[in-house]
Design a protein around this motif. Structure first.
Motif, PDB file in Angstrom:
ATOM      1  N   ASN A 127      -5.592   1.416   1.216  1.00  0.00           N
ATOM      2  CA  ASN A 127      -4.297   1.577   0.536  1.00  0.00           C
ATOM      3  C   ASN A 127      -3.160   1.107   1.420  1.00  0.00           C
ATOM      4  O   ASN A 127      -2.226   0.444   0.955  1.00  0.00           O
ATOM      5  CB  ASN A 127      -4.075   3.038   0.128  1.00  0.00           C
ATOM      6  CG  ASN A 127      -4.960   3.447  -1.030  1.00  0.00           C
ATOM      7  OD1 ASN A 127      -5.454   2.595  -1.773  1.00  0.00           O
ATOM      8  ND2 ASN A 127      -5.186   4.747  -1.178  1.00  0.00           N
ATOM      9  N   THR A 128      -3.259   1.452   2.698  1.00  0.00           N
ATOM     10  CA  THR A 128      -2.210   1.026   3.633  1.00  0.00           C
ATOM     11  C   THR A 128      -2.182  -0.493   3.740  1.00  0.00           C
ATOM     12  O   THR A 128      -1.099  -1.112   3.713  1.00  0.00           O
ATOM     13  CB  THR A 128      -2.462   1.646   5.020  1.00  0.00           C
ATOM     14  OG1 THR A 128      -2.516   3.055   4.891  1.00  0.00           O
ATOM     15  CG2 THR A 128      -1.381   1.278   5.994  1.00  0.00           C
ATOM     16  N   GLU A 129      -3.356  -1.111   3.851  1.00  0.00           N
ATOM     17  CA  GLU A 129      -3.415  -2.571   3.947  1.00  0.00           C
ATOM     18  C   GLU A 129      -2.912  -3.213   2.647  1.00  0.00           C
ATOM     19  O   GLU A 129      -2.212  -4.233   2.680  1.00  0.00           O
ATOM     20  CB  GLU A 129      -4.857  -3.025   4.247  1.00  0.00           C
ATOM     21  CG  GLU A 129      -5.342  -2.702   5.641  1.00  0.00           C
ATOM     22  CD  GLU A 129      -4.509  -3.365   6.726  1.00  0.00           C
ATOM     23  OE1 GLU A 129      -4.128  -4.544   6.558  1.00  0.00           O
ATOM     24  OE2 GLU A 129      -4.217  -2.699   7.733  1.00  0.00           O
ATOM     25  N   ARG A 130      -3.280  -2.622   1.510  1.00  0.00           N
ATOM     26  CA  ARG A 130      -2.807  -3.148   0.222  1.00  0.00           C
ATOM     27  C   ARG A 130      -1.284  -3.069   0.147  1.00  0.00           C
ATOM     28  O   ARG A 130      -0.627  -4.017  -0.276  1.00  0.00           O
ATOM     29  CB  ARG A 130      -3.433  -2.348  -0.923  1.00  0.00           C
ATOM     30  CG  ARG A 130      -3.126  -2.955  -2.288  1.00  0.00           C
ATOM     31  CD  ARG A 130      -3.729  -2.174  -3.450  1.00  0.00           C
ATOM     32  NE  ARG A 130      -5.147  -1.921  -3.271  1.00  0.00           N
ATOM     33  CZ  ARG A 130      -5.783  -0.855  -3.700  1.00  0.00           C
ATOM     34  NH1 ARG A 130      -5.140   0.071  -4.369  1.00  0.00           N
ATOM     35  NH2 ARG A 130      -7.062  -0.698  -3.496  1.00  0.00           N
ATOM     36  N   GLU A 131      -0.742  -1.899   0.567  1.00  0.00           N
ATOM     37  CA  GLU A 131       0.725  -1.742   0.543  1.00  0.00           C
ATOM     38  C   GLU A 131       1.396  -2.739   1.478  1.00  0.00           C
ATOM     39  O   GLU A 131       2.442  -3.317   1.146  1.00  0.00           O
ATOM     40  CB  GLU A 131       1.096  -0.309   0.919  1.00  0.00           C
ATOM     41  CG  GLU A 131       0.755   0.706  -0.161  1.00  0.00           C
ATOM     42  CD  GLU A 131       0.990   2.144   0.294  1.00  0.00           C
ATOM     43  OE1 GLU A 131       1.477   2.352   1.429  1.00  0.00           O
ATOM     44  OE2 GLU A 131       0.666   3.049  -0.483  1.00  0.00           O
ATOM     45  N   ARG A 170       6.041  -9.349  -1.410  1.00  0.00           N
ATOM     46  CA  ARG A 170       7.408  -9.145  -1.934  1.00  0.00           C
ATOM     47  C   ARG A 170       8.434  -9.825  -1.040  1.00  0.00           C
ATOM     48  O   ARG A 170       9.355 -10.489  -1.543  1.00  0.00           O
ATOM     49  CB  ARG A 170       7.730  -7.651  -2.032  1.00  0.00           C
ATOM     50  CG  ARG A 170       7.079  -6.990  -3.219  1.00  0.00           C
ATOM     51  CD  ARG A 170       7.491  -5.546  -3.320  1.00  0.00           C
ATOM     52  NE  ARG A 170       6.807  -4.898  -4.445  1.00  0.00           N
ATOM     53  CZ  ARG A 170       6.735  -3.626  -4.638  1.00  0.00           C
ATOM     54  NH1 ARG A 170       7.289  -2.794  -3.769  1.00  0.00           N
ATOM     55  NH2 ARG A 170       6.108  -3.141  -5.688  1.00  0.00           N
ATOM     56  N   GLN A 171       8.235  -9.598   0.263  1.00  0.00           N
ATOM     57  CA  GLN A 171       9.191 -10.238   1.178  1.00  0.00           C
ATOM     58  C   GLN A 171       9.143 -11.752   1.059  1.00  0.00           C
ATOM     59  O   GLN A 171      10.164 -12.436   1.068  1.00  0.00           O
ATOM     60  CB  GLN A 171       8.875  -9.825   2.626  1.00  0.00           C
ATOM     61  CG  GLN A 171       9.272  -8.414   2.960  1.00  0.00           C
ATOM     62  CD  GLN A 171       8.874  -8.051   4.391  1.00  0.00           C
ATOM     63  OE1 GLN A 171       8.229  -8.819   5.082  1.00  0.00           O
ATOM     64  NE2 GLN A 171       9.282  -6.859   4.803  1.00  0.00           N
ATOM     65  N   ARG A 172       7.944 -12.263   0.917  1.00  0.00           N
ATOM     66  CA  ARG A 172       7.817 -13.714   0.807  1.00  0.00           C
ATOM     67  C   ARG A 172       8.409 -14.223  -0.506  1.00  0.00           C
ATOM     68  O   ARG A 172       9.105 -15.254  -0.536  1.00  0.00           O
ATOM     69  CB  ARG A 172       6.334 -14.073   0.875  1.00  0.00           C
ATOM     70  CG  ARG A 172       6.124 -15.518   1.046  1.00  0.00           C
ATOM     71  CD  ARG A 172       4.792 -15.760   1.633  1.00  0.00           C
ATOM     72  NE  ARG A 172       4.804 -17.093   2.132  1.00  0.00           N
ATOM     73  CZ  ARG A 172       3.795 -17.707   2.597  1.00  0.00           C
ATOM     74  NH1 ARG A 172       2.668 -17.061   2.700  1.00  0.00           N
ATOM     75  NH2 ARG A 172       3.865 -18.929   3.004  1.00  0.00           N
ATOM     76  N   VAL A 173       8.113 -13.476  -1.601  1.00  0.00           N
ATOM     77  CA  VAL A 173       8.669 -13.869  -2.898  1.00  0.00           C
ATOM     78  C   VAL A 173      10.199 -13.808  -2.844  1.00  0.00           C
ATOM     79  O   VAL A 173      10.890 -14.710  -3.331  1.00  0.00           O
ATOM     80  CB  VAL A 173       8.114 -12.972  -4.027  1.00  0.00           C
ATOM     81  CG1 VAL A 173       8.894 -13.148  -5.316  1.00  0.00           C
ATOM     82  CG2 VAL A 173       6.644 -13.276  -4.258  1.00  0.00           C
ATOM     83  N   VAL A 174      10.672 -12.731  -2.228  1.00  0.00           N
ATOM     84  CA  VAL A 174      12.138 -12.610  -2.121  1.00  0.00           C
ATOM     85  C   VAL A 174      12.690 -13.752  -1.281  1.00  0.00           C
ATOM     86  O   VAL A 174      13.714 -14.374  -1.627  1.00  0.00           O
ATOM     87  CB  VAL A 174      12.526 -11.229  -1.519  1.00  0.00           C
ATOM     88  CG1 VAL A 174      13.992 -11.183  -1.140  1.00  0.00           C
ATOM     89  CG2 VAL A 174      12.213 -10.127  -2.507  1.00  0.00           C
ATOM     90  N   GLY A 175      11.978 -14.020  -0.165  1.00  0.00           N
ATOM     91  CA  GLY A 175      12.438 -15.116   0.695  1.00  0.00           C
ATOM     92  C   GLY A 175      12.409 -16.439  -0.037  1.00  0.00           C
ATOM     93  O   GLY A 175      13.372 -17.243   0.051  1.00  0.00           O
ATOM     94  N   LEU A 176      11.328 -16.719  -0.774  1.00  0.00           N
ATOM     95  CA  LEU A 176      11.238 -17.966  -1.529  1.00  0.00           C
ATOM     96  C   LEU A 176      12.294 -18.015  -2.631  1.00  0.00           C
ATOM     97  O   LEU A 176      12.911 -19.066  -2.889  1.00  0.00           O
ATOM     98  CB  LEU A 176       9.843 -18.125  -2.146  1.00  0.00           C
ATOM     99  CG  LEU A 176       8.694 -18.425  -1.171  1.00  0.00           C
ATOM    100  CD1 LEU A 176       7.357 -18.388  -1.891  1.00  0.00           C
ATOM    101  CD2 LEU A 176       8.920 -19.768  -0.507  1.00  0.00           C
TER     102      LEU A 176
END
Length: 190
Positions: free
Chosen positions: A140-144, A151-157
């Protein structure tokens, strides 16, 4: 020893009497001598009486002593047999007690082994469950983390695209649509 000496003396007397009878028979042939003193009948009667009296006592004493020794030996043997039987019974009882104690120890060892086995199995089940929980938690931690990185990458893109489009001059409607899509992609419904 005294008895042997008496017996030898009596034998010597009997031999002498026998010798005299032989001589008398040789001189005159066969005949009956009525002279009591010459025939040693008195001596012979005394010898036989002495042998009968002392011999009976000696023989009786010897037989009595032998009978007593045999009776003592029998009593001793019977006592030894009783003692041996008692010792055997005692040793058999000790053996039975030792076997019962060994059986108790064996049973206790089997029970302890079963308890130890159950304890090890219970501990293994607990450890397996803890490892599963840890693995699930780690997953779960790795999935999160992966979702957060995405999300960060999508936001960055999205930001890069927005910046590039802003530089090229997009219309206000297109900018609003693009921002709404980016927010929708990030998980926020506005």
């Amino acid at each position: 020893m005294e008895e042997d000496g008496t017996f030898l003396l009596l034998m010597a007397e009997a031999t002498a009497v026998g010798g005299e009878l032989t001589e008398a028979a040789g001189e005159g042939g066969f005949g009956l001598n009525t002279n009591i003193l010459e025939t040693n009948l008195i001596n012979l009667a005394i010898i036989i009486s002495v042998l009968f009296i002392f011999g009976r006592r000696v023989l009786g004493n010897t037989l009595q002593e032998r009978r007593e020794r045999i009776a003592t030996a029998i009593k001793t043997a019977e006592q030894r047999a009783k003692d041996a039987a008692a010792a055997l019974a005692e040793q058999q009882q000790k053996l039975a007690q030792a076997q019962a104690e060994a059986e108790k120890i064996k049973k206790a060892a089997q029970e302890n082994a079963q308890k130890a086995r159950e304890a090890v199995l219970a501990q293994a089940a607990v450890d397996i469950e803890r490892l599963r929980e840890t693995a699930a938690s780690d997953l779960n931690t790795e999935r999160e983390k992966a979702v957060a990185q995405l999300r960060q990458r999508v936001v960055g893109l999205a930001l890069q695209k927005v910046e590039s489009e802003l530089r090229t001059g997009i219309a206000d409607d297109a900018q609003h649509t693009l921002i709404d899509r980016s927010i929708a992609l990030l998980g926020g419904n506005g």
